[in-house]
Structures are given as C-alpha cells and as structure tokens.
Design a protein around this motif. Structure first.
Motif, mmCIF file in Angstrom:
data_model
loop_
_atom_site.group_PDB
_atom_site.id
_atom_site.type_symbol
_atom_site.label_atom_id
_atom_site.label_comp_id
_atom_site.label_asym_id
_atom_site.label_seq_id
_atom_site.Cartn_x
_atom_site.Cartn_y
_atom_site.Cartn_z
ATOM 1 N N THR A 24 0.841 -1.192 0.000
ATOM 2 C CA THR A 24 0.000 0.000 0.000
ATOM 3 C C THR A 24 0.876 1.242 0.000
ATOM 4 N N THR A 25 0.503 2.213 -0.806
ATOM 5 C CA THR A 25 1.233 3.477 -0.807
ATOM 6 C C THR A 25 0.438 4.480 0.011
ATOM 7 N N PHE A 26 1.119 5.065 0.951
ATOM 8 C CA PHE A 26 0.501 6.072 1.790
ATOM 9 C C PHE A 26 0.916 7.434 1.269
ATOM 10 N N THR A 27 -0.046 8.227 0.854
ATOM 11 C CA THR A 27 0.269 9.563 0.374
ATOM 12 C C THR A 27 -0.191 10.572 1.401
ATOM 13 N N ARG A 28 0.663 11.523 1.639
ATOM 14 C CA ARG A 28 0.315 12.601 2.554
ATOM 15 C C ARG A 28 0.090 13.841 1.717
ATOM 16 N N GLU A 29 -1.144 14.193 1.582
ATOM 17 C CA GLU A 29 -1.472 15.342 0.767
ATOM 18 C C GLU A 29 -1.311 16.608 1.584
ATOM 19 N N THR A 30 -0.555 17.544 1.030
ATOM 20 C CA THR A 30 -0.386 18.814 1.708
ATOM 21 C C THR A 30 -1.197 19.860 0.962
ATOM 22 N N GLN A 31 -1.890 20.636 1.706
ATOM 23 C CA GLN A 31 -2.712 21.668 1.109
ATOM 24 C C GLN A 31 -2.534 22.952 1.884
ATOM 25 N N LEU A 32 -2.643 24.024 1.187
ATOM 26 C CA LEU A 32 -2.643 25.318 1.844
ATOM 27 C C LEU A 32 -4.031 25.605 2.371
ATOM 28 N N ARG A 33 -4.082 26.181 3.535
ATOM 29 C CA ARG A 33 -5.384 26.622 4.034
ATOM 30 C C ARG A 33 -5.639 27.989 3.434
ATOM 31 N N VAL A 34 -6.626 28.075 2.589
ATOM 32 C CA VAL A 34 -6.909 29.302 1.864
ATOM 33 C C VAL A 34 -8.163 29.934 2.442
ATOM 34 N N ASP A 35 -8.029 31.164 2.918
ATOM 35 C CA ASP A 35 -9.175 31.915 3.409
ATOM 36 C C ASP A 35 -9.662 32.824 2.287
ATOM 37 N N LEU A 36 -10.675 32.387 1.591
ATOM 38 C CA LEU A 36 -11.215 33.200 0.509
ATOM 39 C C LEU A 36 -12.324 34.085 1.044
ATOM 40 N N PRO A 37 -12.115 35.398 1.058
ATOM 41 C CA PRO A 37 -13.170 36.275 1.551
ATOM 42 C C PRO A 37 -14.293 36.398 0.531
ATOM 43 N N GLU A 38 -15.484 36.538 1.029
ATOM 44 C CA GLU A 38 -16.638 36.746 0.148
ATOM 45 C C GLU A 38 -16.517 38.116 -0.492
ATOM 46 N N ALA A 39 -16.814 38.200 -1.747
ATOM 47 C CA ALA A 39 -16.707 39.476 -2.447
ATOM 48 C C ALA A 39 -17.801 40.446 -2.009
ATOM 49 N N ALA A 40 -18.967 39.927 -1.629
ATOM 50 C CA ALA A 40 -20.063 40.810 -1.257
ATOM 51 C C ALA A 40 -19.955 41.282 0.190
ATOM 52 N N SER A 41 -19.396 40.461 1.065
ATOM 53 C CA SER A 41 -19.344 40.842 2.473
ATOM 54 C C SER A 41 -17.976 40.544 3.080
ATOM 55 N N GLY A 42 -16.930 40.896 2.376
ATOM 56 C CA GLY A 42 -15.579 40.656 2.868
ATOM 57 C C GLY A 42 -15.234 41.580 4.020
ATOM 58 N N ALA A 43 -14.316 41.125 4.871
ATOM 59 C CA ALA A 43 -13.862 41.921 6.007
ATOM 60 C C ALA A 43 -12.393 42.264 5.804
ATOM 61 N N PRO A 44 -11.971 43.420 6.290
ATOM 62 C CA PRO A 44 -10.555 43.769 6.142
ATOM 63 C C PRO A 44 -9.678 42.841 6.976
ATOM 64 N N ALA A 45 -8.461 42.641 6.502
ATOM 65 C CA ALA A 45 -7.526 41.766 7.215
ATOM 66 C C ALA A 45 -7.076 42.438 8.499
ATOM 67 N N GLU A 46 -6.934 41.620 9.551
ATOM 68 C CA GLU A 46 -6.499 42.161 10.827
ATOM 69 C C GLU A 46 -4.977 42.227 10.868
ATOM 70 N N ASP A 47 -4.441 43.222 11.556
ATOM 71 C CA ASP A 47 -3.015 43.409 11.782
ATOM 72 C C ASP A 47 -2.230 43.388 10.472
ATOM 73 N N GLN A 48 -2.450 44.383 9.629
ATOM 74 C CA GLN A 48 -1.811 44.429 8.336
ATOM 75 C C GLN A 48 -0.338 44.804 8.413
ATOM 76 N N SER A 49 0.157 45.183 9.588
ATOM 77 C CA SER A 49 1.565 45.530 9.705
ATOM 78 C C SER A 49 2.453 44.295 9.557
ATOM 79 N N LYS A 50 1.973 43.127 9.997
ATOM 80 C CA LYS A 50 2.758 41.901 9.899
ATOM 81 C C LYS A 50 2.463 41.124 8.624
ATOM 82 N N GLN A 51 1.521 41.554 7.831
ATOM 83 C CA GLN A 51 1.078 40.807 6.657
ATOM 84 C C GLN A 51 2.031 41.010 5.487
ATOM 85 N N LEU A 52 2.281 39.940 4.746
ATOM 86 C CA LEU A 52 3.043 40.013 3.507
ATOM 87 C C LEU A 52 2.066 40.141 2.343
ATOM 88 N N ASP A 53 2.427 40.936 1.359
ATOM 89 C CA ASP A 53 1.557 41.140 0.205
ATOM 90 C C ASP A 53 2.281 40.751 -1.066
#
Length: 141
Positions: free
Chosen positions: A33-62
């Motif tokens: 048996t081959t065991f695969t470990r799938e790695t995925q990024l946790r993606v926070d997709l904001p809603e376009a109609a009711s999106g909220a601003p990101a918190e603590d933008q001083s530490k955020q990379l763009d």
C-alpha cells in the motif's frame, strides 16, 4: 439387546495455519500500500459581497500580480516572474517566519498560472495563512 455406543471424537479445527495466512496477507497489504500525505494550503477566501478587512496588516506580507504577470512583494517589484525569484523574495521579506499571513492580490486579467506560481511559492516555504484579496461587489440595480 444393548448396543454399545462408540465414543465420539472431539473435532477441533486447527486455527494456527489460518492465523499464519491472515498475518502474511496483512503484511502483504501493508507493504504494497502506498501512503500519500497530501499537503494543502489553508486558503481563506473572503466573500466578495461581504468581505472583512484583514487584521493586523503591519505583519502581513503582500504579493501583487499585475495583468501582464509581473510580481511584487511588499511593493518591491521583482526582476523575474519565476518560482525561484518569488520564493527568494518571500523568504527575505518574512525572515523565515511562515506564521505571518500572506495576501495575494491579482489583477482580474492575470493569467491563472501566475496566481498558481505565487501559491506554489507560499506552499513550498510553509506559509499556511493565505488570503486572496478581492474588491467589494457593487449592489445589483
């Protein structure tokens, strides 16, 4: 006349061979048996109609991606638009801190491959807090 009854022999099934076969089959399936470990990024997709601003933008990379596929990391335009350059710029700007949130801002006409390149660079470096920025949708008339 009295007939004599024969004593019945106890019939036992020998389970030792069956257990041996089961363990051999189990070992076979575990090894093949081959065991695969799938790695995925946790993606926070904001809603376009009711999106909220990101918190603590001083530490955020763009990461900003223009319509022609030019990358910039924290408002510094990168000389190339390849994976190695984006990874080097992210590593330099983050100082190895992969817990910082990362926001990808792509133009609406950007090729999908450019966005995937940015996400791939973030994934290879170990960033787990990824945001895709959008603009608020105009209300329908």
């Amino acid at each position: 006349m009295k007939f004599r009854r024969k004593q019945r022999e106890n019939v036992d099934i020998n389970l030792v061979s069956l257990i041996d076969v089961v363990f051999v089959l189990l070992l076979f399936f575990v090894v093949t048996t081959t065991f695969t470990r799938e790695t995925q990024l946790r993606v926070d997709l904001p809603e376009a109609a009711s999106g909220a601003p990101a918190e603590d933008q001083s530490k955020q990379l763009d990461i900003a991606i223009s319509a022609d596929g030019t990358f910039s990391v924290n408002n510094q335009v990168l000389p190339k638009s390849d994976l190695a350059t984006v990874m080097a710029a992210l590593q330099k700007e983050s100082n190895g801190d992969t817990n910082r949130p990362l926001a990808i801002s792509a133009d609406g006409k950007t090729q999908h491959q450019s966005v995937i390149t940015a996400m791939d660079a973030a994934g290879k470096l170990g960033f787990s807090h990824l945001r895709m920025t959008t603009v608020e949708a105009a209300p329908a008339p």
